[in-house]
Design an enzyme around this catalytic site. Sequence first.
Site, PDB file in Angstrom:
ATOM      1  NE  ARG A 157      41.232  63.328   4.998  1.00 43.32           N
ATOM      2  CZ  ARG A 157      41.720  64.420   5.424  1.00 43.32           C
ATOM      3  NH1 ARG A 157      41.932  65.240   4.678  1.00 43.32           N
ATOM      4  NH2 ARG A 157      41.407  64.321   7.248  1.00 43.32           N
TER       5      ARG A 157
ATOM      6  CG  HIS B  11      36.851  65.111   7.303  1.00 42.99           C
ATOM      7  ND1 HIS B  11      37.015  63.486   7.123  1.00 42.99           N
ATOM      8  CD2 HIS B  11      36.061  65.607   7.160  1.00 42.99           C
ATOM      9  CE1 HIS B  11      36.019  63.398   7.869  1.00 42.99           C
ATOM     10  NE2 HIS B  11      35.147  64.614   8.436  1.00 42.99           N
TER      11      HIS B  11
ATOM     12  CE1 TYR C 282      43.762  68.510   6.993  1.00 39.11           C
ATOM     13  CE2 TYR C 282      41.904  69.881   7.368  1.00 39.11           C
ATOM     14  CZ  TYR C 282      42.573  68.667   6.941  1.00 39.11           C
ATOM     15  OH  TYR C 282      41.634  68.202   5.966  1.00 39.11           O
TER      16      TYR C 282
END
Lengths: 356, 331
Positions: free
Chosen positions: A252, A256, A265
């Site tokens: 991806r 998210h 992150y």
Amino acid sequence: MENQFPMKQWIDEEGNVVSEEFQKNVTEDLVKQIYRQLVRIRSFDRKCISLQRQGRIGTYAPFEGQEGAQVGSAYALKDNDWMYPTYRDHGATMTFGHSLKNILAYWNGRNEACVPPEGRHIFPPAVPIATQLPHAAGTAFAEKRKGTENAVICYFGDGATSEGDFHEGMNMASVLQAPVVYFNQNNSFAISVPISKQMRSKTIAQKALSYDMPSVRVDGNDVFAVYFETQKALDRARKGEGPSLIEAVTWRYGAHTTADDPTKYRDQKESDTRREKGDPILRVELYMKKHGLYDEAWIEKMKEEVSSEIDQAIEEMEAMPKANPEDLFDYVFEKPTWTIEEQKKAYFASLERGGM
Amino acid sequence: MSTAVKTNTLTLVQAVTDGMRTMLREHDDVLVLGEDVGVNGGVFRATDGLQSEFGETRVMDTPLSEAGFTGAAIGMAVNGLRPVVEIQFLGFVYPAYEQIMTHASRIRARTMGHYSVPMVIRAPYGAGVRAPEIHSDSIEALFTHMPGIKVVCPSSPYDAKGLLVASIEDPDPVIFLEPMKSYRSSREEVPEDKYTVKIGKGKRVMEGDDVSIFAWGAMVPVAEKAAKEMTEQGVTCDVIDLRTLYPLDKDLIAESVQKTGRTVILHEAHRTGGVGSEIQSIINDTSFLYQKAPVEYVTGFDTPVPFFAYEDHYLPTSNRVVQAIQKVINF
């Protein structure tokens, strides 16, 4: 385990055909149809992010980067098959015929969004993780019992494999020999948690061994490999040979959801590198160029069509009448209980008195 | 031609079996599934003989997987089947709780009626049989709080069959709670043919004018015993077996309390947040000015259902009910 489950490809990152299998299945029409779907769902995805930024829809879960996995798998389905998607699989539901207006409406908090088009079996997106795997086993078992050749495809991510319902669903399907294809999109991240913290297993495909279920690891950004492998698994299901697991390895690019910041992150340079090399759409374009299928006039026209289809869906979604509070009460049971009737009546009375 | 209804003398658990048998015979889409329900006939024999009559594809032993088979049953129900799932003991339902709460209960609402889940989840519940830990839980309130689920709890063989048939025919998910302490404690004439007992309707099991007692499942005989004792003291009790815990029979509750003005609520589940509080809420809504005394409760405690050495302390007894009746009478 990586040797036991080698990553299957049909075209490589340069668009070269690396497998002789299925060569005869690849027609110009197939390539163009698949390419069109890839472009269509990416355009839709990008549009949704911009709609969210403008406050025209709510929080949105983008799938950019995963188009190969979603189009390839959904394109392999037949009209009467069932689809159990997650909240990031509207690329797949669009490919299978869900309405763009309803998908937009879903991200705008509307209940109508979960109603599939007439004659299409598309379950509402699973929001809890992995709970759809047992459903898919049961629905597939029901098809088997009816004696149809219909199959079920069930989507889930890498994080879902840590949930109990993943294992319970896989085991149920295996025991029932249900005609279901468990389609995993391994994008290496469950929100922020990398796969190295999710599991020690080297592949997700290997998890099928526990259930004596055929499985395959496929390059999820190679739409053709995904398409062919999903077809194979669906064929097995239709022939009564039981469930399969497909691990589509993908990525991806973005967050998210629009409420997430991936730079917290991970180094987003990784996404930039992957866009340049291995992107599912770029790869098909390279293939098309090599085979004289890259027809710019056709592409331009197709992109215009796609863009106007999306604009029209947005217009339709925005033209929907305001959410009707009656909907809140009228679908909990086939016939509302007295508690719901009383609450509805009291609420509407308060609305009339100017409440809310 | 005789018009007499053919009946059999059955225990509650036999009536449950009879209800499933009746529906398995009537509809090919009805399935029974769960742990040990096949050859073994269930740990309480509730499915005794069903697999031999209907075969392995209709009475199915499942893996030991409450979330797995409850989830699969949801998927079956969505696709036209009518599964009847047995949870071996209600205390084992927790792994399936997510499936029930996030899917079974709301699929109809999420899809505006496009998909629905006509399934029944049967489970023996309750204490009093000296069972091991976790086997005696009474957590009906976890389900009555769940929108989209009906909760049924018979106390007699006749109601067990009639309510189970009604639950299997219901277009929405039903949690069907079977009082295991009452499984074999009494027998009753149960019609052999199909009949239903309406979901949402309670039953007056003893008629009286002085105190209303509301109970269900294994607490109904406890209420009756206490009421009989009170009759000897000249106090008559209106004993109501609620039978369905969601939706509650509001009219019957109101009618009884408006007659007596005094209420004792009896349940073996934990007190706080129990169904009893909801009954009191209905009393307040419908019969506030009829009350002559505060509502008394005789319930389990806000403690885990204990090891069985303590269960006689935990479970409401007719003595505690008698004391509660005296309290509301003497208020």
